[in-house]
Write a protein that holds these residues in place. Structure first.
Motif, PDB file in Angstrom:
ATOM      1  N   ILE A   1     -16.952  -0.967   2.446  1.00  0.00           N
ATOM      2  CA  ILE A   1     -16.541  -0.851   1.051  1.00  0.00           C
ATOM      3  C   ILE A   1     -17.140   0.386   0.392  1.00  0.00           C
ATOM      4  O   ILE A   1     -16.605   0.871  -0.596  1.00  0.00           O
TER       5      ILE A   1
ATOM      6  N   MET B   1       0.866  -1.191   0.000  1.00  0.00           N
ATOM      7  CA  MET B   1       0.000   0.000   0.000  1.00  0.00           C
ATOM      8  C   MET B   1       0.904   1.243   0.000  1.00  0.00           C
ATOM      9  O   MET B   1       1.569   1.506  -0.979  1.00  0.00           O
TER      10      MET B   1
ATOM     11  N   GLN C   1      -9.977   4.058   0.537  1.00  0.00           N
ATOM     12  CA  GLN C   1      -8.584   3.599   0.470  1.00  0.00           C
ATOM     13  C   GLN C   1      -8.275   2.986  -0.894  1.00  0.00           C
ATOM     14  O   GLN C   1      -7.182   3.148  -1.426  1.00  0.00           O
ATOM     15  N   THR C   2      -9.265   2.281  -1.432  1.00  0.00           N
ATOM     16  CA  THR C   2      -9.087   1.671  -2.752  1.00  0.00           C
ATOM     17  C   THR C   2      -8.834   2.733  -3.813  1.00  0.00           C
ATOM     18  O   THR C   2      -7.880   2.636  -4.599  1.00  0.00           O
ATOM     19  N   VAL C   3      -9.694   3.750  -3.813  1.00  0.00           N
ATOM     20  CA  VAL C   3      -9.548   4.800  -4.825  1.00  0.00           C
ATOM     21  C   VAL C   3      -8.262   5.579  -4.588  1.00  0.00           C
ATOM     22  O   VAL C   3      -7.558   5.961  -5.534  1.00  0.00           O
TER      23      VAL C   3
ATOM     24  N   LEU D   1      -5.484   4.374  -3.300  1.00  0.00           N
ATOM     25  CA  LEU D   1      -4.385   3.512  -3.757  1.00  0.00           C
ATOM     26  C   LEU D   1      -4.246   3.571  -5.268  1.00  0.00           C
ATOM     27  O   LEU D   1      -3.136   3.596  -5.816  1.00  0.00           O
ATOM     28  N   GLN D   2      -5.377   3.623  -5.951  1.00  0.00           N
ATOM     29  CA  GLN D   2      -5.349   3.638  -7.418  1.00  0.00           C
ATOM     30  C   GLN D   2      -5.013   5.011  -7.983  1.00  0.00           C
ATOM     31  O   GLN D   2      -4.833   5.148  -9.184  1.00  0.00           O
TER      32      GLN D   2
ATOM     33  N   ILE E   1     -12.944   1.735   3.369  1.00  0.00           N
ATOM     34  CA  ILE E   1     -12.190   0.816   2.502  1.00  0.00           C
ATOM     35  C   ILE E   1     -12.346   1.217   1.034  1.00  0.00           C
ATOM     36  O   ILE E   1     -11.398   1.138   0.250  1.00  0.00           O
ATOM     37  N   GLY E   2     -13.551   1.679   0.676  1.00  0.00           N
ATOM     38  CA  GLY E   2     -13.757   2.196  -0.677  1.00  0.00           C
ATOM     39  C   GLY E   2     -12.830   3.369  -0.955  1.00  0.00           C
ATOM     40  O   GLY E   2     -12.191   3.450  -2.013  1.00  0.00           O
TER      41      GLY E   2
END
Lengths: 295, 295
Positions: free
Chosen positions: B151, B89, B158-160, B162-163, B155-156
């Motif tokens: 999500i 991460m 964090q996903t965006v 990270l991307q 967590i949603g």
């Protein structure tokens, strides 16, 4: 109806419900949802949710009451596999014949997909519990699942398992790992069937006992298959435990002893299930199938 | 009592309660518990639990009712930091001037410690809710926290996030990240104070609004400090966002605009809090402190 048809019906119900709850609006986090779905629909046996449904049907009939919790169990099981497969853990490239989550989506997303499934399991179960006029058995079931999945349950077992690679462990430690890493969630699956089905204290204890015996038998059978199984049926490498110097029942007690232990545990399960008469035929057949499987 | 003394009292209460719930029997999984405690007691500001307590005190007095949920929030926040710091991460070696969890315990245990804290948060909160004769507001609060952490929440985000490394993101995406990754859990902290304190619908909405404004202001201030902050006060590297090409409010809108935005958001918070008169003084001072901090 044959028990195999009943199993197929249960699995279809579970897959349909999982499909529904994972069918969410695509927003910017879509890669997370895709990654969660990839592992959730990678061909798992749905063992834990099927056990929850089968246990529940000993006590009650309306499967809608147990489905969110059955699916929650499957989400928790799936997250544990995603994290377990990571390079920092077991470092597996394949599971059930398919690339592992991090091989497809990268490690960062795989960590988040696992986190997402664990968290979403609670979201799903809590969302259902809140709609129930009699909330107690539902909340108690979520608590049972949380304990079983937790630091004194599955995560605790994974920790000790991780630390036991390339180490000769004691019989106590091996039992700790099996009881926590594998059996805990299987025990919870059977227990919540009795709790949500309004079984009495003895019923809940019976389900716990079956879960303990089944969890251990299932794990030993897994380790037996790692030695004598057929790779094409298993969908994973055979001999990987030996390669990693993992302590298992067969490596500690030998193959014959392990095969006998599975039989002994299966008989204990039958003894308990006999108390439930004809209603328990499906669960009996299922347990027999699980500990007698070739994959 | 000055607000700073009140803050100290709140933090002591929270730390004492965290200490109690983490004081468990040492079994074979002790390294997991040690690793969880390492990050949980690494000097966090306890922002989310303090906000939960402060919000609660606008509506009710017995802090024992809110403490398990306040501590649950801190566990979730801490797990997100452990996973966020992993090499897959953000790959950070230090946090709050201390080595990150995986630098001390290894990546495998760090993944499990994060999983353990997330799971244990639910275990703690559910265990408390089950003891309450009126379960509903407690279960609703756990559900709010699960949604905020989930999500379509943290967590949603964090996903965006990270991307979005090394990518020029749109204003919409930047807002999505801030609202989900940072604000969601802050919103939940304030909301559960009103829910458990038996506030009415308007109160819950007010707390949500304050949370949104505070979450955004807090994140923008964080990004401002990454540019103009003092490394010794922050306990982490300055300029790391720029190094990683992270999109932030300052990088998108400039420093002056960002500083003004923080002021504007702070004024909105005051407007809402003014409805609660003298009772809200502590929360006002706290919000002012959070968005005006140097570390």
């Amino acid at each position: 109806m044959s028990w195999k048809n009943e199993l197929t019906q249960y699995m279809e119900l579970i897959n349909k419900h999982l499909d529904q709850v994972m069918n969410m609006e695509k927003e910017e986090n879509y890669i997370l949802i895709d990654s969660m779905k990839y592992s959730l629909f990678a061909g798992g046996k749905r063992l834990r949710p099927v056990l929850a449904l089968a246990s529940y049907q000993l006590f009650a009939n309306d499967l809608n009451n147990i489905l969110p919790y059955a699916c929650g169990l499957e989400m928790i099981h799936t997250y544990s596999l995603i994290h377990d497969d990571l390079p920092a853990m077991d470092n597996d490239d394949y599971r059930r014949g398919k690339l592992t989550n991090h091989k497809v989506f990268g490690e960062g997303i795989a960590v988040l997909a696992g986190d997402g499934l664990l968290n979403h399991s609670f979201e799903l179960m809590l969302g259902h519990a809140l709609t129930q006029p009699q909330m107690e058995p539902y909340v108690r079931s979520i608590y049972e699942i949380a304990k079983a999945a937790g630091i004194q349950g599955m995560i605790g077992g994974q920790t000790v398992d991780l630390q036991s690679e390339n180490v000769k462990v004691s019989a106590e430690t091996l039992n700790y790992i099996h009881l926590k890493k594998t059996a805990a969630l299987i025990i919870a699956s059977l227990k919540i069937g009795a709790i949500i089905g309004n079984g009495n204290k003895e019923d809940i204890n019976n389900m716990e006992l079956i879960g303990k015996n089944l969890g251990l038998a299932f794990q030993i059978q897994d380790d037996i298959l790692d030695i004598i199984g057929d790779q094409s049926k298993l969908g994973k490498d055979v001999g990987s435990d030996q390669e990693k110097n993992k302590s298992t029942y067969p490596s500690m007690y030998g193959l014959d002893f392990s095969i006998n232990k599975v039989k002994e545990l299966t008989n204990s399960i039958y003894d308990t299930l006999n108390k439930y008469g004809e209603k328990a035929i499906f669960l009996k057949e299922l347990c027999n199938y699980l500990v007698d499987r070739e994959y």
